[in-house]
Scaffold this motif. Structure first.
Motif, PDB file in Angstrom:
ATOM      1  N   VAL A 194     -28.393   0.317 -63.770  1.00 34.02           N
ATOM      2  CA  VAL A 194     -29.811   0.050 -63.526  1.00 34.02           C
ATOM      3  C   VAL A 194     -30.561  -0.426 -64.763  1.00 34.02           C
ATOM      4  CG1 VAL A 194     -31.977   1.179 -62.866  1.00 34.02           C
ATOM      5  CG2 VAL A 194     -29.868   1.725 -61.649  1.00 34.02           C
ATOM      6  N   ASP A 195     -30.172   0.035 -65.927  1.00 34.19           N
ATOM      7  CA  ASP A 195     -31.039  -0.117 -67.096  1.00 34.19           C
ATOM      8  C   ASP A 195     -30.426  -0.891 -68.236  1.00 34.19           C
ATOM      9  OD1 ASP A 195     -33.456   1.139 -66.366  1.00 34.19           O
ATOM     10  OD2 ASP A 195     -32.459   3.077 -66.448  1.00 34.19           O
ATOM     11  N   GLU A 196     -29.390  -1.671 -67.986  1.00 32.79           N
ATOM     12  CA  GLU A 196     -28.760  -2.375 -69.097  1.00 32.79           C
ATOM     13  C   GLU A 196     -28.694  -3.880 -68.853  1.00 32.79           C
ATOM     14  OE1 GLU A 196     -25.168  -0.206 -70.160  1.00 32.79           O
ATOM     15  OE2 GLU A 196     -26.336   1.591 -70.622  1.00 32.79           O
ATOM     16  N   CYS A 197     -29.477  -4.364 -67.912  1.00 37.97           N
ATOM     17  CA  CYS A 197     -29.627  -5.810 -67.677  1.00 37.97           C
ATOM     18  C   CYS A 197     -28.283  -6.524 -67.535  1.00 37.97           C
ATOM     19  CB  CYS A 197     -30.443  -6.447 -68.794  1.00 37.97           C
ATOM     20  SG  CYS A 197     -31.098  -8.075 -68.348  1.00 37.97           S
ATOM     21  N   GLY A 198     -27.328  -5.808 -66.965  1.00 36.29           N
ATOM     22  CA  GLY A 198     -26.036  -6.449 -66.750  1.00 36.29           C
ATOM     23  C   GLY A 198     -25.139  -6.486 -67.969  1.00 36.29           C
ATOM     24  N   ALA A 199     -25.431  -5.683 -68.979  1.00 32.38           N
ATOM     25  CA  ALA A 199     -24.553  -5.651 -70.158  1.00 32.38           C
ATOM     26  C   ALA A 199     -23.108  -5.300 -69.797  1.00 32.38           C
ATOM     27  CB  ALA A 199     -25.104  -4.679 -71.208  1.00 32.38           C
ATOM     28  N   LEU A 247     -17.425   8.754 -70.257  1.00 31.01           N
ATOM     29  CA  LEU A 247     -18.607   9.609 -70.167  1.00 31.01           C
ATOM     30  C   LEU A 247     -19.735   8.953 -70.939  1.00 31.01           C
ATOM     31  CD1 LEU A 247     -19.606  12.425 -69.103  1.00 31.01           C
ATOM     32  CD2 LEU A 247     -19.273  13.235 -71.439  1.00 31.01           C
ATOM     33  N   ASP A 248     -20.805   8.625 -70.224  1.00 30.66           N
ATOM     34  CA  ASP A 248     -22.008   8.130 -70.892  1.00 30.66           C
ATOM     35  C   ASP A 248     -22.798   9.336 -71.352  1.00 30.66           C
ATOM     36  OD1 ASP A 248     -24.390   7.149 -71.742  1.00 30.66           O
ATOM     37  OD2 ASP A 248     -24.879   6.047 -69.915  1.00 30.66           O
ATOM     38  N   GLY A 249     -22.656   9.643 -72.618  1.00 29.47           N
ATOM     39  CA  GLY A 249     -23.306  10.809 -73.187  1.00 29.47           C
ATOM     40  C   GLY A 249     -24.504  10.444 -74.048  1.00 29.47           C
ATOM     41  N   ALA A 250     -25.365   9.607 -73.531  1.00 34.30           N
ATOM     42  CA  ALA A 250     -26.587   9.307 -74.288  1.00 34.30           C
ATOM     43  C   ALA A 250     -27.331  10.600 -74.607  1.00 34.30           C
ATOM     44  CB  ALA A 250     -27.474   8.349 -73.495  1.00 34.30           C
ATOM     45  N   ARG A 251     -27.205  11.558 -73.692  1.00 31.97           N
ATOM     46  CA  ARG A 251     -27.783  12.897 -73.918  1.00 31.97           C
ATOM     47  C   ARG A 251     -26.653  13.939 -73.912  1.00 31.97           C
ATOM     48  NH1 ARG A 251     -31.538  10.473 -70.246  1.00 31.97           N
ATOM     49  NH2 ARG A 251     -33.569  10.092 -71.228  1.00 31.97           N
ATOM     50  N   GLN A 280     -25.163   5.432 -58.307  1.00 30.28           N
ATOM     51  CA  GLN A 280     -26.027   4.284 -58.031  1.00 30.28           C
ATOM     52  C   GLN A 280     -27.255   4.220 -58.939  1.00 30.28           C
ATOM     53  OE1 GLN A 280     -27.075   4.703 -53.932  1.00 30.28           O
ATOM     54  NE2 GLN A 280     -28.363   6.510 -54.254  1.00 30.28           N
ATOM     55  N   ASP A 281     -27.616   5.322 -59.554  1.00 28.43           N
ATOM     56  CA  ASP A 281     -28.746   5.307 -60.484  1.00 28.43           C
ATOM     57  C   ASP A 281     -28.309   5.340 -61.938  1.00 28.43           C
ATOM     58  OD1 ASP A 281     -30.502   5.373 -58.312  1.00 28.43           O
ATOM     59  OD2 ASP A 281     -30.477   7.573 -58.255  1.00 28.43           O
ATOM     60  N   ALA A 282     -27.025   5.133 -62.199  1.00 26.55           N
ATOM     61  CA  ALA A 282     -26.521   5.231 -63.577  1.00 26.55           C
ATOM     62  C   ALA A 282     -27.229   4.223 -64.483  1.00 26.55           C
ATOM     63  CB  ALA A 282     -25.024   4.991 -63.614  1.00 26.55           C
ATOM     64  N   VAL A 341     -26.149  14.073 -69.615  1.00 32.49           N
ATOM     65  CA  VAL A 341     -27.087  14.398 -68.591  1.00 32.49           C
ATOM     66  C   VAL A 341     -27.308  13.173 -67.699  1.00 32.49           C
ATOM     67  CG1 VAL A 341     -29.487  15.095 -68.219  1.00 32.49           C
ATOM     68  CG2 VAL A 341     -28.231  16.028 -70.187  1.00 32.49           C
ATOM     69  N   THR A 342     -27.510  13.389 -66.399  1.00 31.62           N
ATOM     70  CA  THR A 342     -27.721  12.273 -65.487  1.00 31.62           C
ATOM     71  C   THR A 342     -29.123  11.691 -65.639  1.00 31.62           C
ATOM     72  OG1 THR A 342     -28.709  13.469 -63.645  1.00 31.62           O
ATOM     73  CG2 THR A 342     -26.310  13.570 -63.844  1.00 31.62           C
ATOM     74  N   GLU A 343     -29.315  10.574 -64.948  1.00 29.59           N
ATOM     75  CA  GLU A 343     -30.632   9.931 -64.966  1.00 29.59           C
ATOM     76  C   GLU A 343     -31.677  10.739 -64.202  1.00 29.59           C
ATOM     77  OE1 GLU A 343     -31.280   7.127 -66.785  1.00 29.59           O
ATOM     78  OE2 GLU A 343     -29.245   7.477 -67.492  1.00 29.59           O
ATOM     79  N   ALA A 344     -31.216  11.709 -63.434  1.00 29.36           N
ATOM     80  CA  ALA A 344     -32.147  12.578 -62.723  1.00 29.36           C
ATOM     81  C   ALA A 344     -32.443  13.849 -63.513  1.00 29.36           C
ATOM     82  CB  ALA A 344     -31.571  12.949 -61.350  1.00 29.36           C
ATOM     83  N   GLY A 345     -31.865  13.945 -64.695  1.00 30.92           N
ATOM     84  CA  GLY A 345     -32.110  15.118 -65.521  1.00 30.92           C
ATOM     85  C   GLY A 345     -31.212  16.286 -65.186  1.00 30.92           C
ATOM     86  N   THR A 346     -30.266  16.076 -64.313  1.00 34.11           N
ATOM     87  CA  THR A 346     -29.335  17.150 -63.955  1.00 34.11           C
ATOM     88  C   THR A 346     -28.082  17.061 -64.823  1.00 34.11           C
ATOM     89  OG1 THR A 346     -28.462  15.731 -62.212  1.00 34.11           O
ATOM     90  CG2 THR A 346     -30.174  17.316 -61.591  1.00 34.11           C
ATOM     91  N   VAL A 347     -27.261  18.075 -64.735  1.00 35.28           N
ATOM     92  CA  VAL A 347     -26.119  18.209 -65.638  1.00 35.28           C
ATOM     93  C   VAL A 347     -24.860  18.514 -64.835  1.00 35.28           C
ATOM     94  CG1 VAL A 347     -25.191  19.530 -67.582  1.00 35.28           C
ATOM     95  CG2 VAL A 347     -27.641  19.025 -67.479  1.00 35.28           C
TER      96      VAL A 347
END
Lengths: 343, 343, 343, 343
Positions: free
Chosen positions: C88-93, C171-175, C82-84, C143-149
């Motif tokens: 949350v952060d891609e304005c509906g892309a 896998l969203d691997g921005a990090r 729910q916090d992905a 890494v998740t949006e909460a900084g966990t792995v």
């Protein structure tokens, strides 16, 4: 004994008669028929909305999706109950018609959003600037998917939150007549007087063949709606067939009589169920749909008695059901069901 | 004397009677009705396509747009005649349903693509690698918007070009029955035997209230089509009303008799017009729609005589008209029109 | 002392040097540059995926949205936390690129889905036949949006549920590099060996100017991806500038060294915070992002000391912060921050 | 001797130096960087448009598609030349971003629409009421795809037709600087003074790495544009890298000097070609791109001499070419090409 869905019954005799009459002769197509002018006048009159734009489509999903797309931008959030028809039962039609708006789901007991629940959802949406979707609009379903009913005061409490954020409000009234009968509210009280901007005004479930009106109380977006309807493939060439249905539906209060019968049979069914030991209603019964739960064995008896309805087993060994009473459900149907179910 | 559009007439008596019958009792909703099973069987039989997937929607635009979206990716080009209904008269429904495919317009006299014209359009599309849209599919309209008719051989010459590029082919058969009557072709000869993969099989213009079938000869995309139909708001809850129409439409060859009457009246009208000095047909008259031009004064006389049709003035002082004969046009209608028009 | 975001730093010197070198001379455009061939080879080698399709775009939102659109149909559900970022952060892309797919939000502590939570979401989605959206795909952020792995084992537990339903996994691997450093997993172990089908392989946050790779382990959809990228406006004409960055990023393990520094500074910062009375971490600190909470007064002291980061007040009078350590964060930065914060 | 495309060269030294400088230190992300403020001020100043909204993206396709989507509704027609980049070279990005708008193609010699051609296209579009797409907007490309240039007077003649229908006008200025140099017009004269509402202001082809500005002269849609840019995945986190490029590009007239060099080399090349027997230009040469045709054998000689360019054979045995001169093309390059080509 058919309690599966409002959609399993046919159309009321008055509606069919009107369709037959409309079939005679020649008529201008694509909504320019004389009957549509009468429908517009009738809808405006009963909603006390002399400026409202009124359009007809054939399905509830079309009505809802077109209404949402007309009022919510692609980057908007539609706030609705987590069990709303638009969220659960339209295969993503709202997302398709809006070009990708996001439904933000609001929890709430018995199918109803609470002002606190809505406020909470609004508070965590659209606060991220350009990074998140923006608050777009509110959609309220009445009668709800749980068979419960919002009063006009309850609708107004939700739309007030939307208005405070500058958002328009939609009422999914697939069972609009049932909600009015249940509350005694006038059409105007349940809609624009309660802050609703656009209404899906159902006919199909309540004695029509297949027709729903979309009513926009401010007609400024009327032409946009017409283009969206055409572009969605929802503009009927022989449009008089839709108009004839809706005209007959509204004439002499037929629509409210039909819903009145469905609701009365709903109450009779609920009362009868309450008298059977071990039957518990999952939600308050307020209109023509209910979700009773009963001890094991009920399904077998009811179905042996000829009842048709959605039935499932519960994890605890009990059984659950969805029962819908229709515009043509009779006391005999109800009593027959109760007799069959009773152990 | 109504010659404005196929859509100005009502439904044939047999169709209305079927709708009335279907209205009785209770029926499973959303396409699971017994009548739909019979429709599927009937369509398969007459198309000699025992595996075909068959679905019903209520409008021609819905049928076409859903068919195109199911077979053409968003980055595809749909090759069609520059005057095709999908290009000119659907307010961008194909673009909406396909999520932005591009219609590549093919010129051609009298509403018909030629193999050379299509080949030329195909040759200049999709050759730019990833930079341009890719070749997607072919869509042929029969009867054309000019009232002319492709023979199965002509259809096959176009689909062969599509197949050579690996592309599927769609037939927009809003007037499918009229095209069959005009050519004497069987339904199979005009469709899959001529290389058609998906057919919009019209009913509305030819004596139904509002129903079109979409037929996919290879059923591999059937489930995708069902999802697209639902998502577009085109799945009827009281689906039996669509199925009843189409069942009656096909029964005992009604559909071909209705089109036969319309085409026969078209021929009678064309013959009568040919006998009036100064009347020239813009396109060959091959079915139930024609575009005559005549000297100034014709509109005044015809309209004074009670004729209704699309009328315009030509730059050279002459007058143009679109005349459509219907399933219920009579010899008296035609002769009355001719008498009124004659100077 | 910059801890606001991975995006506030510039590119690593090695990356900038590569861009400078790439700028010399002439090069084929639109991805046909020689550097891209080397990037593809390098990515395949480090992922032990000799058949993988590899493409570059400039933003993480583009990488994610294109990956989702390539694997999920418009009527599909994307299961994600729910916090992905995609939620949350891609304005509906994702909704825009997929033409209206629905993100089904899975709750879970500390930014992580659990198998039970995912299974529950899957169980209540797509069970309504044609009426609801269908199960489409899974998207895991690491890494998740909460900084966990997530460990590879944890990823595999989620993808196994997807595979059981026939769904692909993203896998969203921005990090991505930070997740690998944190777990010690190889790139292959974290991706295809753990059931991942498509990877967003981040570069921008970890020392590049602006470049992300999308890796499809089965190349069957490669051409579709290319068309979607072009159509989205994400195909660079001077593509060598993307390729040069990513080549340098991967060379001699630079990417892992940069992430190693960020993670090490994250650990140092977390350790230092743990020693300050009243500081509590909201989530376990496992990589380079943390969400500490501390008593009132901390923000004032830290900011007076020159620290930049996201700061907010908590309802209970305490204070919350998001702190991100970067590829170029130094021990002096960390220690300076701690000294400033300490009461 | 590279004449294949503007995109085969790198960035100008001044631009690269600015990128290097921008890489130092820390900066706010997502467009809130200080350099962007300076870019906005510079663009407004040189366009004499103090209220204009200015945004940066990395590709020309993104600039065009976002500009069109912001100004044209999904049911609108975009009038453009039949060879326009938006029609031919963007893989349907305009259709994707607009959610299915229709490009109405206007013919015209040498890549240019004429007022008569545009008027004719406008006259046959949007006259069918709700059945057809509506007139949406105009898009003019300058420099055209044929290498020709519209004067401000010619642009104004087209936009006047759009304004008469209430339509906004877009200028695709991927080679905006080259058009200004060719005509001597000021930026304001070529845009808002000639009726342009939104400009794609190219940088990439003329000495940048990858950056284009979108300028809206009336900023009323600025926020909508920002949301569309984010939703399209085109908002850069390390946005300063775009801003630094564009700032350097505009500084001290660099952009016009670079285009001046390209155009001057174009003129030198055209003059040299004119002196070679049998060479004919397909279109007038007015900027930095030309389409010469010459007798058989030219390709072999030119390529043997080291020239790179798009080459093809003509049906009559002659040969055709596209030659593009760049910001860093030198007299030696041109003269070397001519020497190689000469028989």
């Amino acid at each position: 004994m058919f309690f599966a869905s409002d959609n399993t019954s046919g159309a009321a005799p008055e509606v069919m008669a009107a369709v037959l009459r409309a079939n005679d002769g020649y008529e201008t197509s694509y909504g320019a028929d004389a009957a549509m002018q009468r429908v517009t006048a009738a809808v405006r009159a009963l909603l006390e909305a002399p400026e409202a734009a009124v359009y007809l489509v054939a399905t509830g999903t079309a009505a809802n999706a077109l209404a949402l797309a007309t009022y919510c931008p692609p980057w908007g959030a539609v706030f609705c109950h987590q069990d709303a028809h638009i969220a659960v039962d339209e295969c993503g039609a709202p997302e398709f018609y809006t070009n990708g708006a996001k439904l933000v789901l609001v929890p709430g007991d018995h199918g109803k959003m609470t002002p606190d629940g809505l406020a909470e959802a609004m508070a965590r949406t659209g606060e991220g600037g350009v990074h998140g979707v923006q608050r777009g609009m509110l959609s309220v379903t009445n009668v709800t998917e749980a068979g419960t009913v919002y009063t006009p005061t309850e609708v107004a409490a939700l739309t007030a939150l939307a208005q405070a954020k500058g958002l328009p409000s939609h009422l999914d009234g697939a069972r609009f007549a049932n909600a009015l009968v249940a509350t005694g509210a006038t059409p105007a009280e349940m809609t624009w007087k309660a802050g609703i901007d656009v209404l899906s005004f159902g006919g199909t479930k309540n004695g029509c063949l297949g027709v729903e009106a979309v009513v926009m109380f401010d007609p400024v977006k009327a032409w946009e709606f017409e283009l969206r309807r055409k572009r969605g493939g929802h503009l009927f060439s022989k449009h008089r067939m839709l108009a004839a249905q809706f005209e007959a539906y509204l004439q002499d209060g037929l629509w409210l009589r039909l819903a009145g019968q469905a609701n009365a049979m709903g109450a009779r069914l609920a009362n009868g169920l309450a008298a059977i030991p071990g039957v518990v209603q999952k939600h308050p019964v307020q209109a023509n749909m209910m979700f009773p739960e009963w001890p094991a064995g009920g399904h077998t008896r009811a179905q042996a008695g000829g009842a048709q309805y959605y039935a499932w087993d519960l994890p605890d060994g009990r059984e659950g059901a969805r029962l819908v009473t229709l515009w043509n459900t009779t006391e005999a149907h109800v009593d027959g069901f109760l007799a069959a179910l009773r152990p």
